[in-house]
Design an enzyme around this catalytic site. Structure first.
Site, PDB file in Angstrom:
ATOM      1  N   ASP A 159      30.238  55.028  30.894  1.00  0.00           N
ATOM      2  CA  ASP A 159      30.821  54.844  29.742  1.00  0.00           C
ATOM      3  C   ASP A 159      29.380  53.471  29.655  1.00  0.00           C
ATOM      4  OD1 ASP A 159      30.274  53.529  26.958  1.00  0.00           O
ATOM      5  OD2 ASP A 159      32.432  52.478  27.818  1.00  0.00           O
ATOM      6  N   ASP A 363      24.922  55.184  22.357  1.00  0.00           N
ATOM      7  CA  ASP A 363      25.788  55.415  22.975  1.00  0.00           C
ATOM      8  C   ASP A 363      26.043  56.785  23.838  1.00  0.00           C
ATOM      9  OD1 ASP A 363      28.112  53.860  23.592  1.00  0.00           O
ATOM     10  OD2 ASP A 363      29.007  54.855  22.123  1.00  0.00           O
TER      11      ASP A 363
END
Length: 483
Positions: A159, A363
């Site tokens: 992540d 992201d």
């Protein structure tokens, strides 16, 4: 003389009109081909390179502080943990996770910007927990790596929107269900607790001490999930590469929306993320390429080290939010649809101010790109005009521009180009017109947000190798980068 001027004007007016029309006609709408494919089925968990797992005596490369290596990892989509679900249900769950993640990113950034000066960590307890905003359940991709010595192989979420590395540990006060056995630190020769007064412990936003004066950590997430336990150092093994003394949380109390994987490998820009901790060994460079799962059964991939930066990449400067160091910011200057710049999409709509408001982040865990609303409306309207030959379909979830492509094997759609500072990124059609059901409905995969912060999501990143070069303060995009 006045009469001559009048006649001259009458003569030139049609000519000027003709010139204007020819200018419009001379810029034809740029189109590309979309081959409509159905929603992807759940992937199966398989690893093409696990010799170091099957052979505990396999020769490993140990990365020391003075060594620079490269490291290649497979990445799989989180849907692989839900192989019994239908493609429609998986897509619905993905959109639910996506809405939660976007909302918590906005909340996290707004709180960070409102904090003045930036918050220091609480040394005496957990009254001021770090609010990461991003639950593991929101992470979209994971890999398999070894934790400890000898290595115990576990699935870990990857992540770019998180910093702290952590894994579930026994004994468990509260542990969610995971695919692998829970990691037992007492069976690892390399596990080591971190003393309370150490710089590593002080680098946590929220730390505490146990009775033995060893460091404790707590990370709370925006959805109410939390992980709590011992802050420690441990060896991580990635295929044949071993990285020692990585600071990680050994979580004995983990509650909330965590699913399937054993923990999280934070890839953000903060002090405790894996790329920052291992920065010297891998020259502060990593990249990933996310495959289009509707077109390929190959796994996605991640590379650390100099090999992570492709020669074919175009680069844009990596910007920093002065109030929040986790996210990777870039400068978006405009967008083209059908070969023409969209007039209503101006650089000012994407600018980050000195206080840290606004801007654009890249992201890995957000799926759908969200643009600040004025930019989205201008872009969407331009796309609707360019795609006026396609049959419209009702809105679907957060998508307000959908088409009925049932029965079609090929359609022409307007091109979409993102203009970053120094980098033109032309998206494949599959990165912005995506299937949303089994009936042939395809939607324009962008959305508007009332927040000033825009997010470039992973659907738009598919098939590009996205390179994060912190040493050069730049982010790169290489088309067809998954080969």
């Amino acid at each position: 003389m006045a009469e001559l001027s009048k006649n001259t004007f009458l003569f030139y007016s049609p000519f000027i009109l003709l010139l204007s029309l020819s200018a419009v006609v001379s810029v034809p709408l740029q189109l590309q081909t979309l081959l409509p494919r159905p929603l992807p089925s759940p992937p199966t968990l398989s690893w093409t390179d696990s010799e170091s797992e099957s052979d505990p005596l396999a020769q490993l490369n140990t990365v020391s502080a003075n060594t620079t290596l490269e490291m290649h990892l497979e990445m799989h989509h989180i849907d692989a943990f839900s192989s019994e679900e239908t493609p429609e249900r998986l897509f619905d769950l993905r959109l639910q996770r996506d809405a939660l993640r976007a909302e918590t990113i906005y909340s996290l950034v707004s709180r960070a910007v409102a904090r003045n000066p930036p918050r220091a960590g609480s040394r005496s307890g957990f009254s001021s927990s770090i609010i990461s905003g991003l639950a593991q359940g929101s992470g979209e991709y994971f890999t398999r790596l070894g934790v400890g010595t000898p290595p115990r192989y576990l699935y870990m979420v990857l992540d770019t929107g998180s910093d702290v590395v952590w894994v579930q540990c026994s004994p468990c006060k509260n542990c969610y269900s995971q695919t692998d056995p829970i990691f037992d630190p007492t069976k690892s020769r390399s596990f080591s607790g971190i003393p309370c007064g150490s710089p590593l412990c002080r680098s946590l936003d929220s730390s505490g001490c146990n009775q033995r004066r060893m460091c404790l950590y707590q990370v709370s997430y925006g959805d109410g999930s939390v992980t709590f336990g011992d802050f420690s150092t441990e060896t991580l093994t990635f295929r044949r590469t071993r990285v020692g003394r990585v600071a990680l949380g050994c979580g004995h109390d983990n509650e909330g929306l965590f699913v399937g994987a054993a923990g999280l490998l934070g890839l953000g820009r903060g002090r405790l993320s894996f790329p920052t901790q291992a920065g010297r060994q891998f020259n502060r460079k990593f990249s990933y390429c996310l495959v289009d799962r509707s077109a390929s059964s190959k796994p996605s991939s991640m590379i650390f080290g100099d090999a992570a930066i492709p020669r074919t990449a175009v680069f844009t400067p990596m910007l920093t939010n002065p109030k929040l160091d986790t996210f990777y910011y870039v400068e978006l200057l405009g967008i083209s649809v059908g070969g023409a710049r969209v007039r209503g999409v101006t650089p000012s709509l994407f600018k980050m101010d000195q206080a840290g408001n606004g801007g654009v982040i890249i992201d890995s865990g957000t799926s759908v790109t969200r643009l600040t609303r004025p930019a989205y409306i201008a872009m969407r309207d331009a796309f609707r005009i360019g795609a006026s030959n396609l049959k419209r379909a009702p809105d679907f979830s957060l998508f307000d521009t959908c088409f009925d492509l049932s029965g079609k094997t090929s359609v022409k759609v307007p091109t979409v180009v993102l203009h970053f500072r120094g980098a033109e990124v032309a998206l494949p059609a599959t990165n912005y017109l995506i299937p949303v059901d089994s009936s042939g409905t395809f939607c324009f995969a962008f959305a508007g947000t009332m927040s000033g912060l825009s997010i470039i999501g992973n659907i738009q990143q598919q098939s590009f190798r996205v390179a994060f070069d912190s040493a050069g303060s730049r982010i790169g995009f290489a088309p067809r980068g998954c080969a």
